[in-house]
Write a protein that holds these residues in place. Structure first.
Motif, PDB file in Angstrom:
ATOM      1  N   SER A  74      12.556   1.076 -18.966  1.00 40.02           N
ATOM      2  CA  SER A  74      11.154   1.245 -18.567  1.00 40.02           C
ATOM      3  C   SER A  74      10.999   1.927 -17.211  1.00 40.02           C
ATOM      4  N   VAL A  75      12.035   1.921 -16.404  1.00 34.53           N
ATOM      5  CA  VAL A  75      11.992   2.628 -15.116  1.00 34.53           C
ATOM      6  C   VAL A  75      13.270   3.452 -14.981  1.00 34.53           C
ATOM      7  N   ARG A  76      13.211   4.490 -14.148  1.00 31.34           N
ATOM      8  CA  ARG A  76      14.390   5.363 -14.009  1.00 31.34           C
ATOM      9  C   ARG A  76      14.571   5.739 -12.539  1.00 31.34           C
ATOM     10  N   PRO A  77      15.754   6.121 -12.162  1.00 31.53           N
ATOM     11  CA  PRO A  77      16.040   6.441 -10.762  1.00 31.53           C
ATOM     12  C   PRO A  77      15.054   7.444 -10.187  1.00 31.53           C
ATOM     13  N   GLY A  78      14.655   7.202  -8.953  1.00 34.72           N
ATOM     14  CA  GLY A  78      13.714   8.072  -8.275  1.00 34.72           C
ATOM     15  C   GLY A  78      12.281   7.572  -8.298  1.00 34.72           C
ATOM     16  N   ASN A 121      16.310  -8.785 -14.372  1.00 33.32           N
ATOM     17  CA  ASN A 121      15.214  -8.635 -15.354  1.00 33.32           C
ATOM     18  C   ASN A 121      14.345  -7.419 -15.048  1.00 33.32           C
ATOM     19  N   ALA A 122      14.984  -6.321 -14.660  1.00 30.40           N
ATOM     20  CA  ALA A 122      14.208  -5.174 -14.169  1.00 30.40           C
ATOM     21  C   ALA A 122      13.193  -4.662 -15.185  1.00 30.40           C
ATOM     22  N   GLU A 123      13.581  -4.648 -16.449  1.00 25.15           N
ATOM     23  CA  GLU A 123      12.693  -4.116 -17.485  1.00 25.15           C
ATOM     24  C   GLU A 123      11.351  -4.843 -17.522  1.00 25.15           C
ATOM     25  N   GLY A 124      11.402  -6.153 -17.367  1.00 23.10           N
ATOM     26  CA  GLY A 124      10.182  -6.950 -17.484  1.00 23.10           C
ATOM     27  C   GLY A 124       9.560  -7.284 -16.149  1.00 23.10           C
TER      28      GLY A 124
END
Lengths: 338, 338
Positions: A74-78, A121-124
């Motif tokens: 759900s999130v990406r570097p930067g 739990n970065a995704e959530g």
């Protein structure tokens, strides 16, 4: 990397730490944009909670994604991200019920006063903004990760309704954000209890209509006097002491509601007293994750400015001074810049 | 006239009393159609509440208006009326907020196990039916004056919603009526905690979908097991002991709600435990007056049959036996006929 470590009450040091890294496939690592000191950090700082061994500090953060585990999509570097002080998978039954701060896989953040932070739990947990926000908005987004989300929860738990009367007990950053929340939810009258000039001023700026300086029985009597002898519809308890809880319960009208968001320290509620008051009581760690999309939007559109609770900005390496200033009430809340 | 008087724990006598009469212009006097013994009457009967001097008993009633004070215009002699155990002017701020049982002019009824009863605040307390109801419906209407109204309040305070899961702690008349209320409010699953065959049967008849016989930690574990490990959305606490409150608080899911309607006896709630549970807590004496028009209608149209909680009917003069049967759990609730 470097970050804050508490060694004992009053003893915060800025030290070299092991680098934050991916430990689980559900982790992310962020480079801290800004972080801060929380009122709840003062409990161990003041020795009101024990510090058995030295450990890192901090649970509020916004930052740039550095790296994500293999299960994080759900999130990406930067990207610029905002999270919550309580991590959540955002899929379990408690999350689906809207109580992400009671996620079955919850981990409380505790290492955020540092240059880099591992986010379980970065995704959530993390919400990315569409673009990198203007740096002037970072403090407001940082507030959303805890104090603004907690103020929002206080207003929700206290069932603030359009046209109602709300009392806010506590003039720390959470109490001040609770004023914002009560205003946004349509309270017509917002009574802030505060005896500090700078905090009164900010409360009024945030939407408070009245300031009450009295405390204890005098404070309760003053609220009753201002509410036709009945009490307020909603009381937002943003402290966590027995005195504050008493103030809150006695300031609510019969059938009114108290939302309590300060972690209670030696607070017991008498069943019979609560019974005959008809007052509803609900509290807990704020389900910030649920509010993130909405609160981020309110900050980015400049509808609310919770970043104003930061009245002291220091380089992260001066974190110890940040604690001391809040302990001595020279600052409402200290922003830290890596 | 004659009525029940408690002299000491276990000592209820049917005696000649001063006639009920109009003392204020806002009073009415009714001739009792039926009255009954309440679970809460057992607290003094069992010595759990002190009886410092002999006094009349009873707070549940339906009857025929005999006489009204000069300021009472909403009911007239000859009408059949239902009231609340707590009288109310139905005009003060608390009444307007829907908490008539916290009316600024409230008087708790306490002399209803008698042939005639003085009703203070008659205008704002009594609701007359259009016609004299069929005698078979009197027990249901009598239940509305307290236990059915209290069960309804338990469900409202516990925020029962359509499709939700509700647990009812307590299988007395209030608990059984709480099952009716949860059903009427659309709960999909209603778990009644009971270990008495006759009460289990009635709970199932009223809409319970499951019976749990375990108590304490085993009871809590059983509820968790039945609710995906999470707990119930709503818990209706209809007892008033510390054990029942503990059962209730631990049976609710994070973010769930507990409505507590048994007068708490030696109950204290730990602030930190409540905080981390996210459970909402609200209780008090039921605002029966608010519910009267609706609940009377549900009884008259035979949509609900709360009168079934009366499993023993006695002549009023045998009131002492009525108490004893309930004390020994030979009866759920005793109906008394003058």
């Amino acid at each position: 990397m470097r970050g804050a470590v508490i060694h004992a009450p009053g003893d915060i040091r800025f030290e070299t730490l092991d680098d934050a890294k991916i430990l689980k496939r559900t982790d992310a690592v962020i480079r801290t944009a800004v972080t801060c000191v929380c009122g709840s950090d003062l409990w161990p700082y003041r020795g009101a909670e024990p510090t058995e061994q030295a450990h890192p500090m901090g649970h509020e953060y916004v930052g740039f994604v550095e790296e994500v585990g293999s299960e994080v999509t759900s999130v990406r570097p930067g990207q610029f991200v905002v999270g919550s002080f309580a991590t959540s998978d955002n899929t379990c039954a408690n999350c689906r019920n809207g109580f992400q701060s009671n996620c079955l896989n919850r981990e409380f953040m505790s290492t955020c006063q540092a240059e880099y932070v591992r986010i379980p739990n970065a995704e959530g947990t993390l919400v990315a903004t569409d673009d990198i926000p203007d740096e002037a908005l970072w403090p407001g987004l940082l507030a959303v990760s805890d104090v603004m989300g907690t103020g929002w929860w206080a207003a929700e738990a206290a069932e603030v309704r359009p046209g109602s009367t709300a009392v806010v007990v506590g003039d720390g950053a959470v109490g001040l954000c609770a004023v914002i929340a009560a205003k946004e939810m349509g309270a017509e009258r917002i009574i802030a209890m505060s005896r500090h000039a700078s905090r009164q001023k900010l409360a009024l700026e945030f939407g408070a209509t009245d300031i009450v300086t009295e405390r204890g029985d005098e404070g309760i009597a003053r609220i009753k006097e201002m509410t036709g002898g009945i009490g307020a519809d909603s009381v937002l308890e943003c402290v966590g002491t027995a005195q504050a809880m008493r103030q809150a319960l006695h300031s609510a009208r019969p059938g009114g509601s108290v939302g309590f968001v300060g972690v209670p320290h030696e607070v017991a509620v008498d069943g019979q007293e609560l019974f005959f008051s008809h007052v509803g009581l609900r509290g807990g760690p704020a389900p910030v994750r649920r509010y993130l999309p909405d609160l981020i939007d309110r900050v980015l559109t400049r509808r609310i400015e919770p970043g104003k609770v930061f009245d002291l900005t220091l380089p992260l390496e001066q974190v110890a001074e940040g604690y001391q200033a809040m302990d001595e009430r020279r600052a409402i809340k200290t922003l830290l810049k890596p």
